[in-house]
Design a protein around this motif. Structure first.
Motif, mmCIF file in Angstrom:
data_model
loop_
_atom_site.group_PDB
_atom_site.id
_atom_site.type_symbol
_atom_site.label_atom_id
_atom_site.label_comp_id
_atom_site.label_asym_id
_atom_site.label_seq_id
_atom_site.Cartn_x
_atom_site.Cartn_y
_atom_site.Cartn_z
ATOM 1 N N VAL A 93 -13.914 131.038 98.074
ATOM 2 C CA VAL A 93 -14.772 129.885 97.816
ATOM 3 C C VAL A 93 -15.823 130.348 96.815
ATOM 4 N N TYR A 94 -15.959 129.623 95.746
ATOM 5 C CA TYR A 94 -16.891 129.979 94.675
ATOM 6 C C TYR A 94 -18.138 129.103 94.747
ATOM 7 N N TYR A 95 -19.285 129.750 94.582
ATOM 8 C CA TYR A 95 -20.581 129.087 94.667
ATOM 9 C C TYR A 95 -21.398 129.363 93.413
ATOM 10 N N CYS A 96 -22.175 128.374 93.010
ATOM 11 C CA CYS A 96 -23.206 128.627 92.023
ATOM 12 C C CYS A 96 -24.559 128.578 92.746
ATOM 13 N N ALA A 97 -25.502 129.336 92.242
ATOM 14 C CA ALA A 97 -26.803 129.429 92.895
ATOM 15 C C ALA A 97 -27.890 129.615 91.852
ATOM 16 N N ARG A 98 -29.046 129.046 92.123
ATOM 17 C CA ARG A 98 -30.167 129.194 91.209
ATOM 18 C C ARG A 98 -30.927 130.480 91.529
ATOM 19 N N ILE A 99 -31.146 131.272 90.476
ATOM 20 C CA ILE A 99 -31.932 132.491 90.629
ATOM 21 C C ILE A 99 -33.404 132.085 90.684
ATOM 22 N N ARG A 100 -34.111 132.550 91.699
ATOM 23 C CA ARG A 100 -35.477 132.107 91.903
ATOM 24 C C ARG A 100 -36.392 132.530 90.761
ATOM 25 N N MET A 101 -37.458 131.763 90.593
ATOM 26 C CA MET A 101 -38.434 132.073 89.559
ATOM 27 C C MET A 101 -38.969 133.478 89.784
#
Length: 128
Positions: A93-101
């Motif tokens: 299962v592939y996920y995209c995620a936002r890298i925190r500030m």
């Protein structure tokens, strides 16, 4: 803030797929984005990331280097993961995620705690 990955499916070994990650609630030019995957029975692992907030440079783990390409369409606020020469071991299962500030895609993928928002994953199955 939302991230929605799509484009997964069933493909034969050696084939290609392109995953998309549509971002909303923020703009890509302020945040870097990471791609992760989780295979059955295994821990989630980083695949690669893109410095969409800066110069668009990318980083990949060795297992996908030369086969996977991350790109960003800032105007469309969408990320892509082009996967070529797929192997059965890419099944996950592939996920995209936002890298925190304050964290960045810079020579490595930040770990789990470097992400602040995750999208729902999309399943990629590679048959042999």
């Amino acid at each position: 803030v939302q991230l929605q990955a799509s484009g997964g499916g069933l493909v034969q070994a050696g084939g290609s797929l392109r995953l998309s990650c549509a971002a909303s609630g923020f703009t890509l030019d302020y945040y870097d984005i990471g791609w992760f995957r989780q295979a059955p029975g295994k821990e989630r692992e980083g695949v690669g990331c893109i410095s969409s907030s800066r110069d668009g440079s990318t980083y990949y783990v060795d297992s996908v280097k030369g086969r996977f390409t991350i790109s960003a369409d800032v105007a469309a606020n969408t990320l892509y993961l082009q996967m070529n020469d797929l192997k059965p071991e890419d099944t996950a299962v592939y996920y995209c995620a936002r890298i925190r500030m304050g964290a960045y895609c810079l020579g490595r993928i930040p770990d789990y705690y470097g992400m602040d928002y995750w999208g729902k994953g999309t399943l990629v199955t590679v048959s042999s």
